[in-house]
Design an enzyme around this catalytic site. Structure first.
Site, PDB file in Angstrom:
ATOM      1  N   CYS A 137       1.076  -0.706  -0.012  1.00 45.28           N
ATOM      2  CA  CYS A 137       0.286   0.076   0.116  1.00 45.28           C
ATOM      3  C   CYS A 137       0.975   1.578   0.066  1.00 45.28           C
ATOM      4  CB  CYS A 137      -1.158  -0.309   0.841  1.00 45.28           C
ATOM      5  SG  CYS A 137      -2.263   1.405   0.990  1.00 45.28           S
TER       6      CYS A 137
ATOM      7  N   ARG B  86     -11.369   7.148  -2.148  1.00 45.64           N
ATOM      8  CA  ARG B  86     -10.925   6.536  -2.047  1.00 45.64           C
ATOM      9  C   ARG B  86     -11.182   5.075  -1.702  1.00 45.64           C
ATOM     10  NH1 ARG B  86      -7.298   7.924   2.456  1.00 45.64           N
ATOM     11  NH2 ARG B  86      -6.489   6.344   2.686  1.00 45.64           N
TER      12      ARG B  86
ATOM     13  N   HIS C 229      -3.742  -5.534   1.894  1.00 45.97           N
ATOM     14  CA  HIS C 229      -3.415  -5.408   3.068  1.00 45.97           C
ATOM     15  C   HIS C 229      -4.343  -6.413   4.323  1.00 45.97           C
ATOM     16  CE1 HIS C 229      -1.991  -1.524   4.178  1.00 45.97           C
ATOM     17  NE2 HIS C 229      -3.277  -0.988   2.967  1.00 45.97           N
TER      18      HIS C 229
END
Ligand code: GLN
Length: 249
Positions: A97, A131, A197
């Site tokens: 990330c 996002r 993640h």
């Protein structure tokens, strides 16, 4: 491989770059090696530290907030030559990330600040207007082998690959690098970057073992075939994450 064998891991900025329990990937490295009677030595690098050249087989940088990435980026650049040399020598590197953003050439944050990256992966990133959040499933291809890999993404960055690296995988469900290209992550030789993640490795032991085999090959200069483990629990976690993502979309 036996107890006399050890992987030397360099954990980059664990205090600052550890969002969504990315540190859990280290626990997976340790345990999968321990089950095979192989040791793990960890060197943690913090702000101001200099990475010793040639001393590590596996490098890991987790994700972080823009604020922390800003601090890390300046410091990381001082170590860029060492990390590039390690990549050229075949050491394994995993960037998650915020990590993949800093492994590329640059990351332009939401306030317009341009953070210079390592340039180890041929990619650039800029913040988008929203996002990209949620479960993320990809079909990853590494050294000609393909596997479904599952995890979770939460990033504002849109990452675009240059001609000198391949996507790690194709998005099956979720957004991936930019929400448009269908690409997720990047791979160049033994360097992998990804937005996944979860943390990534507990549910995807296939990827953990690829990285560990590369690390052992770097250390011992011979081809390594790791003994398969009983991954029943990991496979269940993988399937549950995969089913959850499909249900939601
Ligand atoms: N700050 C970066 C972004 O939002 C990376 C976030 C993260 O590591 N989860 O794009």
């Amino acid at each position: 491989m036996s107890a006399t064998h050890t992987v030397r891991l360099c954990h980059l900025y664990p205090q600052l770059m550890n969002i969504y329990a990315d540190r859990g990937n280290i626990a997976v490295f340790r345990q999968r090696l321990a089950w095979r009677d192989i040791g793990l030595e960890i060197t943690e690098i913090g702000l101001g530290d200099v990475i010793e050249p040639v001393q590590h087989d596996l490098y890991y940088l987790g994700g972080g907030q823009d604020r922390d990435q800003n601090l890390v980026a300046k410091d990381l650049i001082a170590n860029a030559a060492t990390l590039q040399a390690a990549a050229n020598a075949g050491a394994a590197q995993l960037y998650v990330c915020g990590g993949i953003q800093l492994a590329g050439h640059s990351y332009v944050t939401a306030d317009g600040t341009e953070l210079a990256g390592l340039g180890i992966l041929d990619l650039t990133t800029e913040a988008g207007g929203s996002r990209l959040i949620g479960d993320l499933i990809i079909d990853a291809t590494v050294e000609g082998m393909s596997q479904r890999v599952v995890g979770y993404e939460n990033h504002v960055g849109r990452t675009h690959l240059g001609p000198n690296c391949e996507p790690l995988g194709q998005v099956v469900s979720g957004h991936g690098n930019d929400g448009e290209s269908g690409h997720e992550g990047a791979i160049l030789n033994h360097v992998i970057g990804t937005y996944l993640h979860g943390p990534l490795l507990p549910k995807n032991p296939w990827l953990a073992d690829i990285l560990l085999a590369w690390a052992l090959e770097h250390r011992y200069k011979k081809e390594v075939a790791l003994r398969p483990l009983d991954d029943l629990v990991e496979a269940r976690a993988h399937d549950i994450a995969s089913a959850r993502a499909s249900i939601k979309r």
